[in-house]
Design a protein around this motif. Structure first.
Motif, PDB file in Angstrom:
ATOM      1  N   ASP A 444       5.298  -1.583  -2.804  1.00  0.00           N
ATOM      2  CA  ASP A 444       6.315  -0.680  -2.320  1.00  0.00           C
ATOM      3  C   ASP A 444       6.127   0.687  -2.812  1.00  0.00           C
ATOM      4  O   ASP A 444       6.470   1.524  -1.771  1.00  0.00           O
ATOM      5  CB  ASP A 444       7.870  -1.201  -2.971  1.00  0.00           C
ATOM      6  CG  ASP A 444       8.354  -2.456  -2.691  1.00  0.00           C
ATOM      7  OD1 ASP A 444       7.788  -2.945  -1.651  1.00  0.00           O
ATOM      8  OD2 ASP A 444       9.144  -3.084  -3.472  1.00  0.00           O
ATOM      9  N   ALA A 445       5.661   0.968  -3.651  1.00  0.00           N
ATOM     10  CA  ALA A 445       5.103   2.700  -4.025  1.00  0.00           C
ATOM     11  C   ALA A 445       4.219   2.982  -3.018  1.00  0.00           C
ATOM     12  O   ALA A 445       4.401   4.230  -2.542  1.00  0.00           O
ATOM     13  CB  ALA A 445       4.869   2.598  -5.412  1.00  0.00           C
ATOM     14  N   PHE A 446       3.262   2.191  -2.709  1.00  0.00           N
ATOM     15  CA  PHE A 446       2.412   2.590  -1.876  1.00  0.00           C
ATOM     16  C   PHE A 446       2.774   2.976  -0.554  1.00  0.00           C
ATOM     17  O   PHE A 446       2.676   3.918   0.036  1.00  0.00           O
ATOM     18  CB  PHE A 446       1.242   1.525  -1.449  1.00  0.00           C
ATOM     19  CG  PHE A 446       0.283   1.636  -0.382  1.00  0.00           C
ATOM     20  CD1 PHE A 446      -0.531   2.944  -0.483  1.00  0.00           C
ATOM     21  CD2 PHE A 446       0.679   1.072   0.784  1.00  0.00           C
ATOM     22  CE1 PHE A 446      -1.412   2.959   0.869  1.00  0.00           C
ATOM     23  CE2 PHE A 446      -0.180   1.089   1.732  1.00  0.00           C
ATOM     24  CZ  PHE A 446      -1.268   2.299   1.876  1.00  0.00           C
ATOM     25  N   ARG A 447       3.775   1.905  -0.036  1.00  0.00           N
ATOM     26  CA  ARG A 447       4.526   2.326   1.293  1.00  0.00           C
ATOM     27  C   ARG A 447       5.270   3.538   1.424  1.00  0.00           C
ATOM     28  O   ARG A 447       5.344   4.373   2.469  1.00  0.00           O
ATOM     29  CB  ARG A 447       5.519   1.104   1.379  1.00  0.00           C
ATOM     30  CG  ARG A 447       4.914  -0.142   2.147  1.00  0.00           C
ATOM     31  CD  ARG A 447       4.047  -0.016   3.279  1.00  0.00           C
ATOM     32  NE  ARG A 447       3.733  -1.169   3.856  1.00  0.00           N
ATOM     33  CZ  ARG A 447       2.245  -1.371   4.655  1.00  0.00           C
ATOM     34  NH1 ARG A 447       1.679  -0.204   4.629  1.00  0.00           N
ATOM     35  NH2 ARG A 447       2.020  -2.464   4.989  1.00  0.00           N
ATOM     36  N   GLY A 461      -4.443   1.620   3.454  1.00  0.00           N
ATOM     37  CA  GLY A 461      -3.639   0.525   3.923  1.00  0.00           C
ATOM     38  C   GLY A 461      -3.698  -0.592   2.946  1.00  0.00           C
ATOM     39  O   GLY A 461      -4.548  -0.586   2.129  1.00  0.00           O
ATOM     40  N   ALA A 462      -2.334  -1.284   3.196  1.00  0.00           N
ATOM     41  CA  ALA A 462      -2.421  -2.376   2.349  1.00  0.00           C
ATOM     42  C   ALA A 462      -2.311  -3.917   3.395  1.00  0.00           C
ATOM     43  O   ALA A 462      -1.913  -3.932   4.399  1.00  0.00           O
ATOM     44  CB  ALA A 462      -0.929  -2.557   1.433  1.00  0.00           C
ATOM     45  N   GLY A 463      -3.039  -4.996   2.765  1.00  0.00           N
ATOM     46  CA  GLY A 463      -3.103  -6.135   3.743  1.00  0.00           C
ATOM     47  C   GLY A 463      -2.728  -7.249   2.720  1.00  0.00           C
ATOM     48  O   GLY A 463      -2.971  -7.286   1.586  1.00  0.00           O
ATOM     49  N   ILE A 464      -2.104  -8.255   3.496  1.00  0.00           N
ATOM     50  CA  ILE A 464      -1.492  -9.482   2.734  1.00  0.00           C
ATOM     51  C   ILE A 464      -2.327 -10.797   3.548  1.00  0.00           C
ATOM     52  O   ILE A 464      -2.374 -10.867   4.676  1.00  0.00           O
ATOM     53  CB  ILE A 464      -0.068  -9.448   2.822  1.00  0.00           C
ATOM     54  CG1 ILE A 464       0.570  -8.202   2.381  1.00  0.00           C
ATOM     55  CG2 ILE A 464       0.441 -10.789   2.225  1.00  0.00           C
ATOM     56  CD1 ILE A 464       1.891  -8.314   3.016  1.00  0.00           C
ATOM     57  N   SER A 465      -2.685 -11.725   2.861  1.00  0.00           N
ATOM     58  CA  SER A 465      -2.945 -13.077   3.364  1.00  0.00           C
ATOM     59  C   SER A 465      -2.530 -14.126   2.224  1.00  0.00           C
ATOM     60  O   SER A 465      -2.543 -13.979   1.189  1.00  0.00           O
ATOM     61  CB  SER A 465      -4.496 -12.940   3.438  1.00  0.00           C
ATOM     62  OG  SER A 465      -5.067 -14.124   4.028  1.00  0.00           O
TER      63      SER A 465
END
Length: 793
Positions: A444-447, A461-465
């Motif tokens: 959240d802080a990164f966004r 960038g942030a990535g989810i898997s």
């Protein structure tokens, strides 16, 4: 099962031996008068063998023998193939499976660069290597097929003409009403996604040592994950009784699935040793490993996803080709594992897929850590992120809206698992894992700061898997637990370690089951001389199968000790307790007997029989109703250098559930090692061939594996949700770390470059590939802006 060891962070008992250079790998084993083998391999991807001439090689001083197919034909049976669907699965799916038999030595035709055609035996390995270059062959080159798409094209050369085409496995699977879901969907996103060819790179290459004895027996020590399977193959090839062929895995320096196939050399070396009546050893070189040990992954997907405008997934549809290489040693395993794991934690009720495994002129394709699951996860997590971008939603929010909730479990996916049983998740909390992983990287802080960073020229960038993995596949694994006269325990199991920490984890389980101190337990794995039946170590199965077998066998031995002690102490067994190798009366600790005393009192004397039969041993074979389901969410934070294409991993987190954790330190080690391999698949590793089927990545100079400098600190969050499907409540964890990183990294890179419109549709995301994508995206934007500006005359 209670106790003081299971769940404790016990340091690995094998590490002092391995870290101080005292490990005993195949090439370390001393054998007097041992011969050495070198393998003559095909330089062609596809060719007929007109003749092989070995006279010049046989004349080299120190050369003992040279064998081609004709010299050993009487014992040349096809190598075994696994992965036959059980009846329930075959009935439901209707697989078309065409056999592609491979022999230990090629006869009329070679089908990949590196296929064995002859074996040279010499007194010295260097002599053997020199002599193999004197073996001459007359080749008649044939057209090669170097990729799966070409393999299914009209008029493609046939790799196995008897098949009629190049499709070795084909099937379709569907649940729900996919056509209706797509017809009525407000949003449909389509992508062509490619997963590259890469493989396990164990520190120790493969090796086989075969030692015949004067009584007609044969001992084989191999760097293998499946000693009992190899024993069965050799018994049949040699025509011997099972007890005459002992196969044991010594210390094995990594396996990752690469060593769970039966290779030509596994059969050739014992056959030739038996033929010559002398010990024979073969050790693989790194080049041989890259060209001849099985490869994995490589799939091409045309996938589409249907959804509502608020991000609810309505359906998923996919067609894919798997590049099988020249032979198919594992049947449906790879393609069906992909299909069975595509839906993962997502609530998707309409799904259809058409899968084909296509033979090509490449090294055979077989399981590597994850075995079809990383491919499934890469495709689905990429298309889900594409959907999120299409809708203008945060990728995390799309997952929140579509993950199966904990209160919906057990969740019936609607498919059958590879074992033929319904694919029903036993225990999990996918939303909790998602939030834990996001929290661990400060999502959240990164966004909140991402746009500001971009304005400063910092592209992050942030990535989810996320994945759900079937672990602990049956049908069984065994364990024998016995007490020796000194009250120490020896545990033997068919599961064998390649670095997983079995000597520690299995000792923890046995110590608790027996009531012994940990230091009094010795574990022997993967030795057919110690336990007659076994399956082996692969598919994240050892803890679930062997761990529970050890727990049950240990409990039975403990009951026998207690029963004997009860007679000596003249009390009921129910009144006794066992702690640290002592049996005592509850509440009266002074009335106690050591295990040694109980064993001694059970032995017959001249005065008569002992208090009990002196058999303090038990063997159990644990079976499972079906697999258990481990799961995890991975989250990655990356930074991209637009000028160089370099991707730097800043943070990486894994929130995982592997059921009851037996040893947290070993679990984290397994996850971290898997993530490191997944980083390799995401950013670096790719096996490449040219159009003629020639291997282009034949050394570690061309095939880049990640170093410690490229693996960030990995934060691990344990979510312990015990499985109800086995007494220990455990799930497998050996493969999970490698499944999600390529998708998480690709998602993070695309997120970083979203304003440029870069799309990541294949792995690995290498610097040259990314530079090309950035340049193309900038060119497209420039073209678009020029078209938007009206011309002034």
């Amino acid at each position: 099962m209670g106790g003081k060891y299971v769940g404790a962070e016990v340091r690995r008992r094998e590490d002092p031996r391995l870290l101080t250079g005292r490990g005993q790998y195949v090439d370390d084993l001393p054998v007097a008068a041992c011969l050495h083998a070198a393998i003559v391999r095909s330089p062609h991807a596809h060719a007929r063998i007109a003749a092989i001439r070995a006279d010049a090689a046989r004349r080299v001083p120190g050369v003992v023998a040279v064998f081609a197919l004709d010299d050993l034909r009487a014992q040349m049976a096809p190598l075994p193939a696994a992965g036959v669907p059980p009846p329930a699965l075959q009935s439901r799916v209707g697989f078309t499976i065409k056999p592609t038999p491979q022999y230990p030595l090629a006869g009329g035709t070679v089908r990949y660069v590196g296929e064995p055609v002859a074996i040279v035996v010499a007194e010295d390995r260097y002599v053997a290597e020199d002599a193999l270059h004197l073996v001459e062959a007359d080749w008649e080159p044939l057209p090669a097929v170097a990729d799966a798409e070409r393999g299914v094209a009209a008029g493609a050369p046939l790799i196995h003409p008897e098949l009629g085409d190049n499709v070795a496995v084909e099937f379709r699977v569907a649940i729900g009403d996919v056509e209706r879901a797509f017809a009525g969907a407000p949003v449909v996103v389509r992508r062509r996604i490619r997963v590259q060819r890469y493989a396990g790179m164990p520190l120790e290459p493969r090796g086989v040592l075969a030692v015949p004895d004067a009584r007609g027996g044969l001992t084989v020590r191999g760097s293998t994950q499946v000693p009992h399977w190899l024993q069965r193959v050799l018994v049949e090839a040699l025509g011997k009784a099972a007890h005459q062929v002992r196969v044991a895995a010594p210390d094995v320096g990594g396996g990752f699935g690469t060593k769970c196939s039966i290779y030509p050399e596994d059969v050739l070396v014992p056959l030739v040793a038996e033929r010559l009546g002398r010990p024979l050893k073969w050790i693989e070189t790194r080049r041989e490993h890259l060209e001849s040990a099985t490869h994995s992954r490589e799939q091409l997907h045309d996938v589409e996803i249907a959804a509502t405008r608020d991000g609810e997934i309505l359906g998923l549809r996919d067609r894919f080709l798997l590049d099988q290489g020249a032979y198919n040693p594992w049947g449906i395993v790879q393609p069906y594992n992909t299909v069975g794991h595509m839906l993962g934690p997502f609530r998707i009720r309409n799904f259809a897929v058409h899968a084909r495994s296509v033979v090509t002129n490449k090294t055979p394709h077989a399981p590597y850590r994850g075995a079809g699951r990383p491919e499934a996860v890469f495709v689905v997590d990429r298309i889900v992120d594409s959907l999120a971008r299409e809708l203008g939603l945060d990728p995390a929010e799309v997952r929140r809206r579509n993950f199966v909730r904990a209160d919906e479990l057990p969740w019936d996916v609607g498919l059958l698992y590879r074992d033929g049983h319904p694919l029903v998740y036993d225990s999990a909390d996918f939303p909790a894992a998602l939030e834990a992983a996001l929290g661990a990287i400060g999502y959240d802080a990164f966004r909140r700061e991402q746009a500001t960073l971009r304005a400063r020229g910092i592209w992050r960038g942030a990535g989810i898997s996320a994945y759900v993995e079937g672990t602990g596949i049956g049908p069984y694994e065994g364990a024998t637990v016995r007490l020796d006269p000194t009250g120490h325990a020896v545990v033997a199991t068919g599961a064998c370690s390649q670095g997983q920490g079995h000597e520690t984890v299995f000792a923890q389980i046995a110590a608790d089951a027996l009531g012994l101190p940990l230091e009094r337990v010795t574990v022997v794995g993967g030795d057919t001389g110690a336990i007659p039946f076994g399956i082996g170590t692969f598919a994240s199965r050892s803890l679930v199968l062997a761990g529970n077998a050890i727990a049950e066998a240990g409990r039975r031995v403990r009951e026998r000790v207690v029963a004997a002690a009860a007679k000596l102490l003249e009390v009921s067994p129910a009144d006794l307790e066992v702690v640290d190798g002592r049996v005592s009366v509850r509440g009266v600790p002074d009335r106690a007997l050591t295990f040694v005393r109980v064993i001694q009192a059970s032995l017959p004397t001249f005065a008569g029989p002992g208090v009990a039969e002196p058999v303090f041993e038990a063997t159990t074979y644990h079976t499972v109703p079906t697999v258990t389901y481990a799961s995890a969410v991975h989250a990655a934070l990356v930074e991209v250098d637009l000028d160089t294409g370099r991707v730097t991993l800043l943070r990486y987190a894994v929130a995982h559930d592997c059921g009851r954790v037996v040893n947290p330190m070993i679990v984290e080690g397994q996850i971290h090692g898997g993530v490191a391999q997944g980083i390799g698949g995401g950013l670096h590793e790719e096996i490449l061939y040219d159009d003629r089927g020639q291997l282009l990545t034949a050394t570690l100079m061309e095939y880049h594996v990640p170093t410690a400098a490229e693996v960030p600190f990995i934060e691990t969050v344990h979510l312990e949700l015990p499985s109800p499907r086995n007494p220990l409540g455990v799930k497998g964890v050996g493969e999970g770390g490698a499944i999600a990183p390529p998708a998480a990294i690709a998602n993070a890179v695309e997120d970083a470059l979203a304003p440029l419109g870069v799309r990541i549709t294949e792995a690995p995301v290498t610097a040259p590939r990314l530079c090309a994508l950035i340049a193309a995206a900038r060119a497209d934007r420039n073209d678009s802006s020029q078209r938007a500006v009206p011309r002034v005359r």
